[in-house]
Design a protein around this motif. Structure first.
Motif, PDB file in Angstrom:
ATOM      1  N   ILE A   1       0.992  -1.154   0.109  1.00  0.00           N
ATOM      2  CA  ILE A   1      -0.003   0.129  -0.097  1.00  0.00           C
ATOM      3  C   ILE A   1       0.766   1.409   0.056  1.00  0.00           C
ATOM      4  CG2 ILE A   1      -1.515   1.480   1.284  1.00  0.00           C
ATOM      5  CD1 ILE A   1      -2.918  -1.029  -0.018  1.00  0.00           C
ATOM      6  N   GLU A   2       2.012   1.338   0.803  1.00  0.00           N
ATOM      7  CA  GLU A   2       2.750   2.341   1.086  1.00  0.00           C
ATOM      8  C   GLU A   2       3.420   2.723  -0.517  1.00  0.00           C
ATOM      9  OE1 GLU A   2       5.345   1.590   4.411  1.00  0.00           O
ATOM     10  OE2 GLU A   2       3.795   1.900   5.658  1.00  0.00           O
ATOM     11  N   ARG A   3       3.920   1.598  -1.239  1.00  0.00           N
ATOM     12  CA  ARG A   3       4.732   1.658  -2.252  1.00  0.00           C
ATOM     13  C   ARG A   3       3.607   2.485  -3.345  1.00  0.00           C
ATOM     14  NH1 ARG A   3       7.109  -3.031  -1.272  1.00  0.00           N
ATOM     15  NH2 ARG A   3       5.773  -4.235  -2.423  1.00  0.00           N
ATOM     16  N   LEU A   4       2.442   1.939  -3.426  1.00  0.00           N
ATOM     17  CA  LEU A   4       1.364   2.131  -4.365  1.00  0.00           C
ATOM     18  C   LEU A   4       0.978   3.847  -4.274  1.00  0.00           C
ATOM     19  CD1 LEU A   4      -0.726  -0.805  -4.802  1.00  0.00           C
ATOM     20  CD2 LEU A   4       0.831   0.179  -6.690  1.00  0.00           C
ATOM     21  N   THR A   5       0.765   4.198  -2.895  1.00  0.00           N
ATOM     22  CA  THR A   5       0.314   5.436  -2.531  1.00  0.00           C
ATOM     23  C   THR A   5       1.683   6.337  -3.039  1.00  0.00           C
ATOM     24  OG1 THR A   5      -0.863   4.443  -0.639  1.00  0.00           O
ATOM     25  CG2 THR A   5       0.045   6.895  -0.478  1.00  0.00           C
ATOM     26  N   PHE A   6       2.842   6.125  -2.509  1.00  0.00           N
ATOM     27  CA  PHE A   6       3.809   6.903  -3.060  1.00  0.00           C
ATOM     28  C   PHE A   6       3.901   7.023  -4.636  1.00  0.00           C
ATOM     29  CE2 PHE A   6       8.247   7.581  -4.324  1.00  0.00           C
ATOM     30  CZ  PHE A   6       8.722   8.624  -3.663  1.00  0.00           C
ATOM     31  N   SER A   7       3.562   6.094  -5.306  1.00  0.00           N
ATOM     32  CA  SER A   7       3.670   6.092  -6.748  1.00  0.00           C
ATOM     33  C   SER A   7       2.387   7.217  -7.272  1.00  0.00           C
ATOM     34  CB  SER A   7       3.402   4.787  -7.506  1.00  0.00           C
ATOM     35  OG  SER A   7       3.213   4.765  -8.747  1.00  0.00           O
ATOM     36  N   ALA A   8       1.272   6.802  -6.505  1.00  0.00           N
ATOM     37  CA  ALA A   8      -0.041   7.782  -6.825  1.00  0.00           C
ATOM     38  C   ALA A   8       0.358   9.122  -6.611  1.00  0.00           C
ATOM     39  CB  ALA A   8      -1.150   7.082  -6.090  1.00  0.00           C
ATOM     40  N   SER A   9       1.185   9.675  -5.646  1.00  0.00           N
ATOM     41  CA  SER A   9       1.499  10.877  -5.457  1.00  0.00           C
ATOM     42  C   SER A   9       2.786  11.437  -6.300  1.00  0.00           C
ATOM     43  CB  SER A   9       1.772  10.979  -3.682  1.00  0.00           C
ATOM     44  OG  SER A   9       0.743  10.569  -2.877  1.00  0.00           O
ATOM     45  N   SER A  10       3.132  10.547  -7.070  1.00  0.00           N
ATOM     46  CA  SER A  10       4.207  11.100  -7.817  1.00  0.00           C
ATOM     47  C   SER A  10       3.709  11.838  -9.141  1.00  0.00           C
ATOM     48  CB  SER A  10       5.139   9.849  -8.289  1.00  0.00           C
ATOM     49  OG  SER A  10       4.641   9.014  -9.456  1.00  0.00           O
ATOM     50  N   SER A  11       4.396  12.615  -9.962  1.00  0.00           N
ATOM     51  CA  SER A  11       3.983  13.367 -11.102  1.00  0.00           C
ATOM     52  C   SER A  11       3.486  12.458 -12.242  1.00  0.00           C
ATOM     53  CB  SER A  11       5.122  14.373 -11.456  1.00  0.00           C
ATOM     54  OG  SER A  11       6.227  13.711 -11.871  1.00  0.00           O
ATOM     55  N   ALA A  12       4.168  11.063 -12.269  1.00  0.00           N
ATOM     56  CA  ALA A  12       3.893   9.996 -13.309  1.00  0.00           C
ATOM     57  C   ALA A  12       2.607   9.350 -13.075  1.00  0.00           C
ATOM     58  CB  ALA A  12       4.876   9.061 -13.368  1.00  0.00           C
ATOM     59  N   GLY A  13       2.012   9.470 -11.760  1.00  0.00           N
ATOM     60  CA  GLY A  13       0.916   8.781 -11.210  1.00  0.00           C
ATOM     61  C   GLY A  13       0.994   7.289 -10.807  1.00  0.00           C
ATOM     62  N   MET A  14       0.084   6.492 -10.300  1.00  0.00           N
ATOM     63  CA  MET A  14       0.296   5.367  -9.773  1.00  0.00           C
ATOM     64  C   MET A  14       0.394   4.326 -10.901  1.00  0.00           C
ATOM     65  SD  MET A  14      -2.199   3.400  -7.259  1.00  0.00           S
ATOM     66  CE  MET A  14      -3.573   2.451  -8.250  1.00  0.00           C
ATOM     67  N   PHE A  15       1.665   3.523 -10.821  1.00  0.00           N
ATOM     68  CA  PHE A  15       1.792   2.615 -11.836  1.00  0.00           C
ATOM     69  C   PHE A  15       1.271   1.352 -10.812  1.00  0.00           C
ATOM     70  CE2 PHE A  15       4.171  -0.373 -14.201  1.00  0.00           C
ATOM     71  CZ  PHE A  15       3.701  -0.433 -15.368  1.00  0.00           C
ATOM     72  N   VAL A  16       0.554   0.469 -11.594  1.00  0.00           N
ATOM     73  CA  VAL A  16       0.162  -0.869 -10.769  1.00  0.00           C
ATOM     74  C   VAL A  16       1.181  -1.768 -10.841  1.00  0.00           C
ATOM     75  CG1 VAL A  16      -1.357  -2.819 -10.663  1.00  0.00           C
ATOM     76  CG2 VAL A  16      -2.171  -0.313 -11.460  1.00  0.00           C
ATOM     77  N   THR A  17       1.604  -2.162  -9.494  1.00  0.00           N
ATOM     78  CA  THR A  17       2.859  -3.080  -9.140  1.00  0.00           C
ATOM     79  C   THR A  17       2.305  -4.462  -8.404  1.00  0.00           C
ATOM     80  OG1 THR A  17       3.795  -2.065  -7.242  1.00  0.00           O
ATOM     81  CG2 THR A  17       4.562  -1.486  -9.647  1.00  0.00           C
ATOM     82  N   ASP A  18       2.981  -5.338  -8.327  1.00  0.00           N
ATOM     83  CA  ASP A  18       2.582  -6.581  -7.446  1.00  0.00           C
ATOM     84  C   ASP A  18       3.319  -6.444  -6.221  1.00  0.00           C
ATOM     85  OD1 ASP A  18       5.256  -7.097  -7.693  1.00  0.00           O
ATOM     86  OD2 ASP A  18       5.176  -8.999  -9.024  1.00  0.00           O
TER      87      ASP A  18
END
Length: 109
Positions: free
Chosen positions: A77-94
């Protein structure tokens, strides 16, 4: 397999992946934060990457094939949240942080 439905787009993901996506998406939209989300497409769909712009007024449906809720991994969740808050947006990862492909619906019926 679970399904994300958004603005005429239907995408299939493993239930566990979808559950983690849902937590992050709901957190962002609850705070009235719009963001971009993308994922890799399965080879059977031609591969590549697809992205959608999510916003608080978006109509989303998360459908799970299982009646049991997936166990949520805080680090994922923390990795996805960090990604979602980036300028590139959330990239779905496993769970390991590797790019996650949408599932091939033909593979499960």
């Amino acid at each position: 397999m679970g399904t994300l439905k958004y603005d005429g787009t239907t995408v299939d993901f493993e239930d566990r992946v979808l559950a983690h996506m849902e937590v992050v998406v709901i957190q962002k939209l609850r705070r009235q934060e719009a963001f971009f989300m993308s994922w890799h497409e399965p080879d059977s769909a031609g591969g590549g990457r697809t992205g959608i712009w999510l916003h608080p007024a978006a109509l989303l449906t998360f459908h799970y094939s299982s009646n049991e809720a997936a166990k949520i991994d805080r680090e994922w969740i923390e990795r996805l949240t960090f990604s979602a808050s980036s300028s590139a947006g959330m990239f779905v990862t496993d769970a390991e942080g590797q790019p996650c492909r949408a599932s091939d619906p033909a593979s499960f019926g």
